[in-house]
Every structure is written in structure tokens, then in C-alpha cells.
Design an enzyme around this catalytic site. Sequence first.
Site, PDB file in Angstrom:
ATOM      1  CE  LYS A 213      -1.911   3.104   2.226  1.00 30.03           C
ATOM      2  NZ  LYS A 213      -1.644   4.499   1.703  1.00 30.03           N
TER       3      LYS A 213
ATOM      4  CD  GLU B  74      13.256   0.585   9.381  1.00 27.00           C
ATOM      5  OE1 GLU B  74      13.628   1.446  10.185  1.00 27.00           O
ATOM      6  OE2 GLU B  74      13.799  -0.553   9.500  1.00 27.00           O
TER       7      GLU B  74
ATOM      8  CB  CYS C 190      13.183   8.492   8.332  1.00 22.12           C
ATOM      9  SG  CYS C 190      14.231   7.724   7.476  1.00 22.12           S
TER      10      CYS C 190
ATOM     11  CD  GLU D  46       9.857  12.676  11.684  1.00 22.30           C
ATOM     12  OE1 GLU D  46       8.565  12.184  11.614  1.00 22.30           O
ATOM     13  OE2 GLU D  46      10.833  11.949  10.859  1.00 22.30           O
TER      14      GLU D  46
HETATM   15  P1  NAD Z   1       2.029   8.347   7.807  1.00 20.47           P
HETATM   16  O1  NAD Z   1       2.383   7.686   8.786  1.00 20.47           O
HETATM   17  O2  NAD Z   1       1.281   9.354   7.617  1.00 20.47           O
HETATM   18  O3  NAD Z   1       1.843   7.433   6.432  1.00 20.47           O
HETATM   19  C1  NAD Z   1       2.530   6.380   5.928  1.00 20.47           C
HETATM   20  C2  NAD Z   1       1.949   5.281   5.417  1.00 20.47           C
HETATM   21  O4  NAD Z   1       0.875   4.953   6.145  1.00 20.47           O
HETATM   22  C3  NAD Z   1       1.009   5.867   4.062  1.00 20.47           C
HETATM   23  O5  NAD Z   1       1.026   4.905   3.281  1.00 20.47           O
HETATM   24  C4  NAD Z   1      -0.274   6.207   4.631  1.00 20.47           C
HETATM   25  O6  NAD Z   1      -1.424   6.034   3.757  1.00 20.47           O
HETATM   26  C5  NAD Z   1      -0.430   4.797   5.466  1.00 20.47           C
HETATM   27  N1  NAD Z   1      -1.375   5.078   6.854  1.00 20.47           N
HETATM   28  C6  NAD Z   1      -1.899   6.305   7.383  1.00 20.47           C
HETATM   29  N2  NAD Z   1      -2.649   6.108   8.252  1.00 20.47           N
HETATM   30  C7  NAD Z   1      -2.706   4.442   8.300  1.00 20.47           C
HETATM   31  C8  NAD Z   1      -3.488   3.786   9.256  1.00 20.47           C
HETATM   32  N3  NAD Z   1      -4.256   4.126  10.202  1.00 20.47           N
HETATM   33  N4  NAD Z   1      -3.163   2.402   8.968  1.00 20.47           N
HETATM   34  C9  NAD Z   1      -2.647   1.999   8.194  1.00 20.47           C
HETATM   35  N5  NAD Z   1      -1.805   2.686   7.395  1.00 20.47           N
HETATM   36  C10 NAD Z   1      -1.748   4.135   7.421  1.00 20.47           C
HETATM   37  O7  NAD Z   1       3.792   9.126   7.323  1.00 20.47           O
HETATM   38  P2  NAD Z   1       4.030   9.788   5.915  1.00 20.47           P
HETATM   39  O8  NAD Z   1       3.693  11.292   6.489  1.00 20.47           O
HETATM   40  O9  NAD Z   1       3.658   9.348   4.860  1.00 20.47           O
HETATM   41  O10 NAD Z   1       5.741   9.870   6.039  1.00 20.47           O
HETATM   42  C11 NAD Z   1       6.476  10.529   6.957  1.00 20.47           C
HETATM   43  C12 NAD Z   1       6.672   9.810   8.043  1.00 20.47           C
HETATM   44  O11 NAD Z   1       7.418   8.413   7.628  1.00 20.47           O
HETATM   45  C13 NAD Z   1       7.886  10.493   8.840  1.00 20.47           C
HETATM   46  O12 NAD Z   1       7.397  10.601  10.482  1.00 20.47           O
HETATM   47  C14 NAD Z   1       9.082   9.730   8.702  1.00 20.47           C
HETATM   48  O13 NAD Z   1       9.971  10.058   9.838  1.00 20.47           O
HETATM   49  C15 NAD Z   1       8.635   8.495   8.399  1.00 20.47           C
HETATM   50  N6  NAD Z   1       9.680   7.746   7.815  1.00 20.47           N
HETATM   51  C16 NAD Z   1      10.510   6.788   8.397  1.00 20.47           C
HETATM   52  C17 NAD Z   1      11.522   6.045   7.725  1.00 20.47           C
HETATM   53  C18 NAD Z   1      12.577   5.004   8.451  1.00 20.47           C
HETATM   54  O14 NAD Z   1      12.902   4.225   7.831  1.00 20.47           O
HETATM   55  N7  NAD Z   1      12.339   5.034   9.694  1.00 20.47           N
HETATM   56  C19 NAD Z   1      11.725   6.346   6.540  1.00 20.47           C
HETATM   57  C20 NAD Z   1      10.956   7.121   5.668  1.00 20.47           C
HETATM   58  C21 NAD Z   1       9.950   7.955   6.605  1.00 20.47           C
END
Ligand code: NAD
Length: 493
Positions: free
Chosen positions: A186, A261, A295, A396
Site C-alpha cells: 500500500k 521504521e 526520516c 519531527e
Molecule cells: P504516515 O504515517 O502518515 O503514512 C505512511 C503510510 O501509512 C502511508 O501509506 C499512509 O497512507 C499509511 N497510513 C496512514 N494511516 C494509516 C493507518 N491508520 N493504518 C494503516 N496505514 C496508514 O507517514 P508519512 O507522512 O507518509 O511519512 C512521513 C513519516 O514517515 C515521517 O514520520 C518519517 O520519519 C517516517 N519515515 C520513516 C522512515 C524510516 O525508515 N524510519 C523512512 C521514511 C519515512
Amino acid sequence: MTIVPIRQPIDGRHRPMFIGGLWVEAASGQTFETRNPATGEIIATVPRGGRQDIERAVAAARNAFVGPWSRFKPHERQKLLLRIANLFERHWEEICTSDTTDMGLPIARARGNANRVLGMLRYYAGMATALHGETIENSLPGDIVSFTRKEPVGVVGAIIPWNAPTAASIWKIGPALATGCTVVLKPSEEAPLTPLLIAELMAEAGVPDGVVNVVTGTGAEAGAPLAEHMGVDKIVFTGSTLTGQSIVRASAGNLKRVSLELGGKSPVIVCADADLERAVPVAAMSVFANSGQICIAGSRLFVARSIHDEFVERLSAYAASLRIGNGIDPETEIGPLISPRQLERVEGYLRAGSEEGARLVTGGTRLSHGALAAGNFIAPTVFAGVSDTMRIAREEIFGPVISALPFDTLDEAVRRANDTPYGLAAGVFTRDLATAHQLSRRLQAGSVWVNTYHAIDPAVPFGGYKMSGYGREGGGEHLGEYLNTKGVFIRID
Ligand code: NAD
């Protein structure tokens, strides 16, 4: 469900999603738009997948898992991964262009990721034939042989964010193919196009139907049903800590395995003896690369007081020199933020920084002159005079914002660096070997980089401490996340 009997149109304006080897529309018939963040233009529509589509994708993944895919020998999975790598190499420019237009990543940076992504695929190809259990001597009465088997966990639900669609997709799908799992991916609703292209290339490489499925949709409508699905054996998630917590709650129904992650607020410590020629650009790009949407962004910059003012001045000059624009221009170093919503969020932090008394040294504004007006651009920003309790130093931001904080002793720097709920990464700049070792030991983070940053290798585990998540991507541990260990006892007397 409408089945679209054509292959994925690479340059079409509507792109269906990929379930069970077919290009399909959402059961609801609904779609959503995805825009180029540099120009605001709609570049495609994709299906707005929901619970029914997840049901269908999980069923396809289950059928594939128990079907012909389960009879693929390790060397066949290896050959498949190598074919995928070669196909990716041939289509690399197309993959880069897709990332640039859908999420804004400067194309020069996307091109530079080739070795990393192709290296991941080839690393997992190698690992596919290296999986093994162990024979273990036991102390039981009688003659009983005991050994372990490593078996694929089954159907893996993979949920990824927008900021690195290619690498994130491969980091989830690569180990699944190496171990014999199947995947329902997804992608983020903000950047769904490259994962669809990846699914197409995988099918072309010969990945059997149902082994890799991509369901586009929002987190609430498609992500949540995947996370709670009783037929999913494991969720691999990259995204925010808040969403990670809701994934853990959703996983409780069938106690599926989860690896996470998550976010970070990573410290970078610049010691008084650091090589500033190296430290300035690396510390700057530890945040500004990908417009801060990383991240591991080293957004808390602790600088030894004796060099603090000089360092901040050089850092700010470097920030001001970066070329900002549409990522499709190969000269562009900094692209846009993903969406107007993210722009607003980052602008909120810029206001908070000033209101809480930090001193804005450079940047701090939206860029809206000329061609930049239509996109979501923020100038690379440096705040000085930041205290540890300010929001810009604790939360963040996911934008191009560095907070500089002076320190007096290394003990103090370590204590303050570790004073965060996150623990994803940390950086150190020093010429002293003992300091390098001591700080890499004392910093609570899944990755510590000394005199460099962003170094990520397929063979080296990457992941979080504390609220930055659990589980590791990269290295042998990564494959372990996709495997069950079975203990077997055979009485032979
Ligand atoms: P997000 O958590 O809003 O979304 C990530 C994914 O989760 C998307 O595909 C979204 O549609 C899905 N999602 C949202 N709500 C959900 C739910 N209730 N159940 C299941 N899936 C759901 O994150 P974002 O805003 O897309 O990305 C930014 C975040 O990702 C930042 O916090 C960043 O630090 C983190 N990130 C971490 C890493 C790592 O390797 N640690 C790498 C990249 C990004």
C-alpha cells in the site's frame, strides 16, 4: 471489480492498480488524483482502493503463497531478483522521472540512488540461496536429532510513506521475494505512481501473479484494513510514529508480526576538532536533501561552543547557495515539499521557532517567486539560539529546517542528544578516534555515522531504537523479519 485488460500505461493519465497479476479499478469505482509537487499539476489518477480491494489482494497473495510460488527453489527466486535488478537498470531513468514528477525528488539525486536500489535487489538475490537453519545438539534421552528450519512467514502487508517510493518499495518487496513470501503493498496516497511502475517491471521480469500486489488508496481506507486483516501474517511499515502505533493496535486481532521504521529527531554532534570542510556540507545535506523529508534528518545540530558561530555562519552560507527548483532540472539540488499540507505544517514550525525565541539565520520562508509559485517550496532554513525544549528541537518537522544548539562538554552533548523519544540515527564529526568510538557507543540510535551521514548499505542493518521503531532493514536480520523459525525433533533410535 473492473478488470482492465491492458498492461500498465506508463504515460497514461489514469493508472489502475495491480492485484493478482491484473490491472484493476477499485471495487468502489472511485479514483483520486496525484499531483506534481513542483508545479501543482495533476499528473495521473489512480484507483481509490478500500477494504474490498484489500480483501481481494490478500486472497491473491495467499493463493500465490500456497500455489506455484511455494515451489520456487531458492536459485529460481535468486534468478528472478537478478532479472528484476537488470530490468530496473534498463528502466532506471523512467523510475527516476516517476519519483521526480510524483514526489519532487531532484532527478540528480534519484539517479544517484541507482547503486543503492540495484544493490539491494542484488544483495537479496544473493541471500535467497543463503537461507538455512541449524542442526543443534540436544540433551534429551534417546537418539533424537534436532534442527531448525527457516520458513517464509506468508502474506506480508507493506505500507510505505511518500518520501522514497522506490527504495521503500524495494526494501519491502526484495526480502519477500528472497524468502518466498508474497506481498500486498500500500503506497502513500501522496506518491503512488512509482510503486505501480515497479509492479509492472516485476511482472515483466516474471514475478508470478499474486506474488506482488499494489493497492493504491488512503491510510484510513486501504492501509488500516490491511493492517488489521486476519489473513495477513506480517506488516512491514515505514511512516510516522503515530501511524506506527495504530498499526500495532490493528495487528492485535491475529497477533501478526510487525516491523516498524518510524520517525526521528536525529542529533548531529560537531566536536571542536571536526574537519569543517567536510562537516558543513554533510551536516547541511543530512537535513536539506529531499527538502528535509528524510526520516534520518540530522535536525538537531549540536556544535561545540568554541566553533559554534563560525560553523553556523558557514552552514548558513552553504544553505543559501543551494539551487532550489523543479527536480526535473538536473541542476536542482532542493526540490519541493510533497504537498500544500506539508508546506503548511513546515511553515507552522517556522513560525513556532521564531515565536519561541530562536534566531532565524537563513531561510525561514516559502519561496514563491516565478516558477516556484505553483509548487511547495521552502528555503533551506537554519535557526540558532535554539533551546532543547523548543518545539523545533523536539518534534519531527520533515522539512528543510536545522536547529543549531551549542554545547560545552561531550557528556552534556550526549545527554542532550539522547534526550528524545526517538532513536533512529545520529551523526558525529571529530578527528579523534577515541571520541568517535565513545560517542558511537553512547548514542542511543539504530545508526551512528562518524564523519559521514546517510550511509546505508544493503548488507548493514538499519532501524530504530526507542520510538523510532523495531525490526531491521538491511543485512541478514532483515531476512529474519520475513522468516519463521521452526524447531524440528526426529527420533531415530
Ligand atoms: P504516515 O504515517 O502518515 O503514512 C505512511 C503510510 O501509512 C502511508 O501509506 C499512509 O497512507 C499509511 N497510513 C496512514 N494511516 C494509516 C493507518 N491508520 N493504518 C494503516 N496505514 C496508514 O507517514 P508519512 O507522512 O507518509 O511519512 C512521513 C513519516 O514517515 C515521517 O514520520 C518519517 O520519519 C517516517 N519515515 C520513516 C522512515 C524510516 O525508515 N524510519 C523512512 C521514511 C519515512
